[in-house]
Design an enzyme around this catalytic site. Sequence first.
Site, mmCIF file in Angstrom:
data_model
loop_
_atom_site.group_PDB
_atom_site.id
_atom_site.type_symbol
_atom_site.label_atom_id
_atom_site.label_comp_id
_atom_site.label_asym_id
_atom_site.label_seq_id
_atom_site.Cartn_x
_atom_site.Cartn_y
_atom_site.Cartn_z
ATOM 1 N N SER A 1 15.665 21.379 -16.391
ATOM 2 C CA SER A 1 14.503 22.235 -16.575
ATOM 3 C C SER A 1 14.956 23.543 -17.218
ATOM 4 C CB SER A 1 13.873 22.507 -15.209
ATOM 5 O OG SER A 1 13.194 23.742 -15.226
ATOM 6 N N LYS B 1 16.926 21.483 -11.156
ATOM 7 C CA LYS B 1 16.216 20.248 -11.507
ATOM 8 C C LYS B 1 17.066 19.234 -12.267
ATOM 9 C CE LYS B 1 12.376 19.397 -11.048
ATOM 10 N NZ LYS B 1 11.167 19.843 -11.742
ATOM 11 N N GLU C 1 9.835 8.309 -17.031
ATOM 12 C CA GLU C 1 8.501 8.927 -17.147
ATOM 13 C C GLU C 1 7.896 8.661 -18.519
ATOM 14 O OE1 GLU C 1 8.094 13.048 -15.000
ATOM 15 O OE2 GLU C 1 10.093 12.891 -15.845
ATOM 16 N N HIS D 1 0.823 -1.217 0.000
ATOM 17 C CA HIS D 1 0.000 0.000 0.000
ATOM 18 C C HIS D 1 0.857 1.267 0.000
ATOM 19 C CE1 HIS D 1 -3.387 -2.618 1.425
ATOM 20 N NE2 HIS D 1 -2.377 -3.216 2.036
#
Length: 463
Positions: free
Chosen positions: A277, A283, A290, A156
Site C-alpha cells: 500500500s 499491508k 482480486e 454458508h
Amino acid sequence: MSKLWGGRFTKQTNKLVEEYTASIQFDKELAEEDIEGSLAHVQMLSECGVITKNDKEEIKRGLNVVLEKIQSGEFEYDVSHEDIHMNIEKALIEEIGPVGGKLHTGRSRNDQVATDMHMYLVKKVKQFIAHIELVQEAILTQAEEHLETVLPGYTHLQRAQPVSFAHHILAYFWMFERDKERFQDSLKRSNMMPLGAGALAGTTFPIDRHRSAELLGFDSVYPNSMDAVSDRDFILEFLSNASMLMMHMSRLSEELVIWSSQEFQFIELDDSFCTGSSIMPQKKNPDVPELLRAKTGRVYGNLFSLLTVLKGLPLAYNKDMQEDKEGMFDTAKTLDGALQLLAPMIATMTVKKENMKQAVNEDYSNATDIADYLVNKGMTFRESHEMIGKIVLHCIQQNKYLLDLSLDEYKQFSTLFEEDVFEILKPYNVMNARKSYGGTSPEQIQNQLDLAKKHLKLVEKIT
Ligand code: ARG
C-alpha cells in the site's frame, strides 16, 4: 491509394466512415493466420489448375516477403485499406505486381476472415488446455503435501465439518478438468474450415476445399457455404467455456483472498505475487486474485456482447460480424494472464497448517460426529440431532467446545455416552471417518489423487 473495391464508386470514402468501418486497428492480430490461409489457398488453386504454377510461386514469394515485414514490425498498416485481409493483399500487389491480384480468386473476405478466426482459436484453445494443466499440476502438488492437513470445511461460510486441505483444493482440480474437457470437445466444431464458401454461395471455380483443409490441418469442411460464412458459434462456445473457466478461477481466487486475511490466516501468498500500500506500511495485498476475480466480468461481458450482436442477423455475412473480434482477443488475453499467474501463485503459497488445525480445535464442526455416534449406539438420527443441538447450546453458554466437556457432563444428556466419544471427536478422526467414495478421508483422497493423475496423462494423449 485506391480501394481494392473502388471500381463501382465515383466518390472518395468519407474519412470518418473509413475509421468507423475499419477493423485493421485490432484484426492485425490475425496477420499470420491470414497469410497461412492464403498460402494454402494459392497452393490449392494451382493444383486445381485455376492459376499457373509460376503465378503460385510468385504469390507465395510475395506473401512471405509481406510476412517477414509484419514479423519484423516494418509493415505499415493503413486504415484506408480497412482490414488485415486487404492490407495484406495491397502489400502483396505492391510487392509482386498485378499477378498478386490472382490471390483472391475463388474466395471472399467473408470465408477468409472466418477461416482466420477458426485457425486463431484452435491454436489458442490448445494453448489454454496446456495452461489449465499447469494449474492442475500445481494443485496436485499442494494436495499431495497436505493430505493430512485438517481445516474447517464450510457451508454458508459457517464452519460445517473438518476436511483435508488436499480435499478442498482438489475440488478445483475437477472443475478445471471439466473446463479442459469442454475446450477439448469444442475443437471438434472449431477445427472446421469455412474457406472456399466464397461470399455466401460457393464459387464458380473448380476448387478443392478438402485439399485446402488438408493443407491447413483442419479436420473437416463446412458442408453449407451460407452457414460457413455466417457461423460464429465456435467463438460463442469459446467465450462461454472461457466464462466458466474464469468463474472457477474467480471462486478459487476468492478463497485465496479470504484465506490470506488476518481473520483466517490459512495461507500466505508469496511476496512475489503480492503488492503493498502507498500509505499503510504493514499491508500486503492479494492484488492478483482480486484482479482475476474482477476480470471475470469482462469475459462474461464479451459473451453477452457477441450473443447480442448475432441474435437478429439474417443470413449470410453482415458487417455486424466484424464486432466478433475484440471480445475474442480480449478474452484470450484475459485467460492468458489469469492462467499463467494462477499456477505459480498456487505453487508458491504457504499453507499454514497450524492455523488451520487451531481453527478446527475451536469450533463445533465435530457435532455431526457425535450425532452419528449416538445413532451407532441405537438412537434415531432425529433424536440424536436434537440432543446434540442442546449439547452445543450448553457448550456455547459455558464457553466450551465439545472436547472440553467431561464424560459426566455428557452422561447428563444421555447414558449412551462412553469414554470412546472423545476419540471420535478429534478433528483428524472426524475427517478420517468420512471414508465413503469421494469423501475426505486421506485414504479416499489418495484414490482421488491417483485418478487425477490418470486424467492428466489422458488429456496429454488426446491433445
Ligand atoms: N473485416 C471484416 C470482418 O471482420 C472482413 C469481412 C468483410 N466482408 C465484407 N463483405 N465487408 O468481418
